[in-house]
Motif scaffolding. Structure first.
Motif, PDB file in Angstrom:
ATOM      1  N   ASN A 106       0.793  -1.176   0.078  1.00 30.87           N
ATOM      2  CA  ASN A 106      -0.017   0.176  -0.163  1.00 30.87           C
ATOM      3  C   ASN A 106       0.921   1.292   0.034  1.00 30.87           C
ATOM      4  O   ASN A 106       0.650   2.220  -0.668  1.00 30.87           O
ATOM      5  CB  ASN A 106      -0.854   0.151   1.167  1.00 30.87           C
ATOM      6  CG  ASN A 106      -2.231  -0.610   0.869  1.00 30.87           C
ATOM      7  OD1 ASN A 106      -3.283   0.099   0.330  1.00 30.87           O
ATOM      8  ND2 ASN A 106      -2.553  -1.829   1.254  1.00 30.87           N
ATOM      9  N   ILE A 107       1.792   1.155   0.693  1.00 32.93           N
ATOM     10  CA  ILE A 107       2.662   2.358   0.974  1.00 32.93           C
ATOM     11  C   ILE A 107       3.632   2.336  -0.647  1.00 32.93           C
ATOM     12  O   ILE A 107       3.833   3.660  -0.972  1.00 32.93           O
ATOM     13  CB  ILE A 107       3.744   2.449   2.132  1.00 32.93           C
ATOM     14  CG1 ILE A 107       2.969   2.448   3.207  1.00 32.93           C
ATOM     15  CG2 ILE A 107       4.998   3.330   2.019  1.00 32.93           C
ATOM     16  CD1 ILE A 107       2.203   3.975   3.559  1.00 32.93           C
ATOM     17  N   THR A 108       4.002   1.399  -0.822  1.00 30.75           N
ATOM     18  CA  THR A 108       4.799   1.441  -2.062  1.00 30.75           C
ATOM     19  C   THR A 108       4.161   2.047  -3.301  1.00 30.75           C
ATOM     20  O   THR A 108       4.639   3.019  -4.162  1.00 30.75           O
ATOM     21  CB  THR A 108       5.344   0.055  -2.420  1.00 30.75           C
ATOM     22  OG1 THR A 108       6.193  -0.544  -1.255  1.00 30.75           O
ATOM     23  CG2 THR A 108       6.161   0.273  -3.881  1.00 30.75           C
ATOM     24  N   TYR A 109       2.699   1.493  -3.349  1.00 36.57           N
ATOM     25  CA  TYR A 109       2.201   2.034  -4.672  1.00 36.57           C
ATOM     26  C   TYR A 109       1.748   3.407  -4.673  1.00 36.57           C
ATOM     27  O   TYR A 109       1.590   4.191  -5.352  1.00 36.57           O
ATOM     28  CB  TYR A 109       1.091   1.145  -5.135  1.00 36.57           C
ATOM     29  CG  TYR A 109      -0.285   1.537  -4.802  1.00 36.57           C
ATOM     30  CD1 TYR A 109      -1.068   2.407  -5.240  1.00 36.57           C
ATOM     31  CD2 TYR A 109      -1.051   0.985  -3.680  1.00 36.57           C
ATOM     32  CE1 TYR A 109      -2.283   2.811  -4.889  1.00 36.57           C
ATOM     33  CE2 TYR A 109      -2.085   1.222  -3.175  1.00 36.57           C
ATOM     34  CZ  TYR A 109      -3.100   2.134  -4.003  1.00 36.57           C
ATOM     35  OH  TYR A 109      -4.118   2.241  -3.530  1.00 36.57           O
TER      36      TYR A 109
ATOM     37  N   ARG B 236      -1.143   8.432   5.546  1.00 30.34           N
ATOM     38  CA  ARG B 236      -0.767   9.852   5.265  1.00 30.34           C
ATOM     39  C   ARG B 236       0.303  10.103   5.931  1.00 30.34           C
ATOM     40  O   ARG B 236       1.249  10.916   5.542  1.00 30.34           O
ATOM     41  CB  ARG B 236      -2.182  10.671   5.522  1.00 30.34           C
ATOM     42  CG  ARG B 236      -2.013  12.228   4.966  1.00 30.34           C
ATOM     43  CD  ARG B 236      -2.132  12.278   3.441  1.00 30.34           C
ATOM     44  NE  ARG B 236      -0.567  12.150   2.913  1.00 30.34           N
ATOM     45  CZ  ARG B 236      -0.375  11.741   1.655  1.00 30.34           C
ATOM     46  NH1 ARG B 236      -1.446  11.240   1.154  1.00 30.34           N
ATOM     47  NH2 ARG B 236       0.659  11.643   1.351  1.00 30.34           N
ATOM     48  N   LYS B 237       0.207  10.092   7.202  1.00 25.03           N
ATOM     49  CA  LYS B 237       1.547  10.444   8.074  1.00 25.03           C
ATOM     50  C   LYS B 237       2.671   9.632   7.559  1.00 25.03           C
ATOM     51  O   LYS B 237       3.640  10.338   7.514  1.00 25.03           O
ATOM     52  CB  LYS B 237       1.104  10.144   9.623  1.00 25.03           C
ATOM     53  CG  LYS B 237       0.240  11.234  10.066  1.00 25.03           C
ATOM     54  CD  LYS B 237      -0.079  10.914  11.802  1.00 25.03           C
ATOM     55  CE  LYS B 237      -1.147  11.662  12.329  1.00 25.03           C
ATOM     56  NZ  LYS B 237      -1.141  11.486  13.593  1.00 25.03           N
ATOM     57  N   PHE B 238       2.571   8.344   7.222  1.00 23.17           N
ATOM     58  CA  PHE B 238       3.859   7.604   7.028  1.00 23.17           C
ATOM     59  C   PHE B 238       4.212   8.152   5.635  1.00 23.17           C
ATOM     60  O   PHE B 238       5.608   8.392   5.279  1.00 23.17           O
ATOM     61  CB  PHE B 238       3.486   5.984   6.778  1.00 23.17           C
ATOM     62  CG  PHE B 238       4.648   5.315   6.686  1.00 23.17           C
ATOM     63  CD1 PHE B 238       4.920   4.339   7.834  1.00 23.17           C
ATOM     64  CD2 PHE B 238       5.309   5.012   5.344  1.00 23.17           C
ATOM     65  CE1 PHE B 238       5.928   3.516   7.790  1.00 23.17           C
ATOM     66  CE2 PHE B 238       6.278   4.283   5.493  1.00 23.17           C
ATOM     67  CZ  PHE B 238       6.569   3.535   6.509  1.00 23.17           C
ATOM     68  N   LEU B 239       3.623   8.311   4.542  1.00 22.26           N
ATOM     69  CA  LEU B 239       3.914   8.768   3.466  1.00 22.26           C
ATOM     70  C   LEU B 239       4.733  10.112   3.284  1.00 22.26           C
ATOM     71  O   LEU B 239       5.623  10.542   2.722  1.00 22.26           O
ATOM     72  CB  LEU B 239       2.715   9.106   2.539  1.00 22.26           C
ATOM     73  CG  LEU B 239       2.211   7.657   1.713  1.00 22.26           C
ATOM     74  CD1 LEU B 239       1.133   7.548   1.204  1.00 22.26           C
ATOM     75  CD2 LEU B 239       3.354   6.821   0.797  1.00 22.26           C
ATOM     76  N   ASP B 240       4.059  11.017   4.093  1.00 23.61           N
ATOM     77  CA  ASP B 240       4.484  12.298   4.228  1.00 23.61           C
ATOM     78  C   ASP B 240       5.957  12.455   4.785  1.00 23.61           C
ATOM     79  O   ASP B 240       6.717  13.198   4.582  1.00 23.61           O
ATOM     80  CB  ASP B 240       3.383  13.193   5.043  1.00 23.61           C
ATOM     81  CG  ASP B 240       2.040  13.686   4.414  1.00 23.61           C
ATOM     82  OD1 ASP B 240       2.240  13.612   3.010  1.00 23.61           O
ATOM     83  OD2 ASP B 240       1.105  14.138   4.912  1.00 23.61           O
ATOM     84  N   GLU B 241       5.938  11.747   6.005  1.00 22.05           N
ATOM     85  CA  GLU B 241       7.334  11.496   6.682  1.00 22.05           C
ATOM     86  C   GLU B 241       8.289  10.896   6.010  1.00 22.05           C
ATOM     87  O   GLU B 241       9.664  11.583   5.654  1.00 22.05           O
ATOM     88  CB  GLU B 241       7.217  10.832   8.075  1.00 22.05           C
ATOM     89  CG  GLU B 241       8.410  10.917   8.814  1.00 22.05           C
ATOM     90  CD  GLU B 241       8.232  10.309  10.164  1.00 22.05           C
ATOM     91  OE1 GLU B 241       9.221   9.923  10.711  1.00 22.05           O
ATOM     92  OE2 GLU B 241       7.046  10.207  10.588  1.00 22.05           O
TER      93      GLU B 241
END
Length: 244
Positions: A116-119, A233-238
């Motif tokens: 999920n994070i990768t795509y 959202r928080k993970f991606l932004d960081e």
């Protein structure tokens, strides 16, 4: 992976890993490990990755992969298995990573925090779509040998390939020359031992998800936690704030 000479050298290192693991586990007093079934992972390169060399994403290991094998010290058998692993990692048509989209629903890949994070990262950072996000990344794992179909990854197996894992990690970055490297494994038990085995120093970070950053031969490396669930959202932004 790249030029023929690079592939040959990488394959030799992978063959050495298999031989070292066989020697170590067969010498240990553990019949389950010595007689178990394992799988061999070879990096998968998106069909457009080499155009800009933007991103490699690392997981811990893959337990449902080809080829599967039993430990052997026979160099011919090992050579053949590495060849099969390489052939499994490439495709004659399409993109080697098309399987992620194909099995997104069918095999519940959509439940994976890693994918999920990768795509989402590939789409947001590089302007890709749900159909072609996988074209521009390379997917790899820190551990190349894992128990087939078994999520229980023993410390004995980890230690048996740790030294080699450090060398393979450096080889992949040297050959593929990515701008950003994202290691979604957690620092303490996975990334840190491999980075130390590779002789790569790192700086710890105090973010909610990013645990360390470092660099190797021009590749910027980010190590994150591997939560089962987290605010995407928080993970991606960081992560994006830490990318170059």
């Amino acid at each position: 992976m790249a030029k023929i000479e690079h592939i040959s050298l990488y394959n030799l290192e992978l063959e050495k890993t298999m031989l070292d693991v066989a020697k170590s586990l067969q010498a240990a007093d553990n019949k389950t490990l010595a007689q178990g079934k394992y799988c061999l992972f070879y990096p998968m390169i998106g069909k457009e990755f080499n155009e800009k060399k933007d991103l490699i994403v690392y997981g811990q290991y893959a337990t449902d992969w080809k080829p599967s094998f039993k430990l052997t010290r026979d160099k011919k058998q090992i050579e053949g298995l590495v060849k099969k692993a390489y052939e499994y990692s490439i495709v004659s048509r399409g993109c080697p990573l098309d399987w992620v989209n194909k099995y997104w629903i069918r095999q519940n890949i959509y439940r994976s925090f890693f994918w999920n994070i990768t795509y989402k990262l590939a789409m947001e950072r590089y302007g890709r779509t749900e159909k072609d996000w996988n074209y521009i990344i390379t997917y790899s794992n820190l551990m190349k040998i894992a128990p087939m179909g078994n999520e229980d990854f023993s410390n004995e197996l980890f230690q048996a390939q740790l030294y080699n894992a450090g060398h393979l990690f450096k080889e992949e970055l040297s050959i593929l020359q990515p701008r950003n490297v994202l290691i979604i494994t957690g620092l303490q038990n996975w990334a840190e031992p491999v980075l130390r085995a590779a002789g790569i120093k790192f700086t710890t970070q105090t973010g909610e998800f990013v645990e360390a950053t470092t660099a190797y031969r021009g590749s910027h490396i980010i190590v994150t936690k591997k939560p089962f669930t987290a605010d995407h959202r928080k993970f991606l932004d960081e992560v994006k704030r830490n990318m170059v």
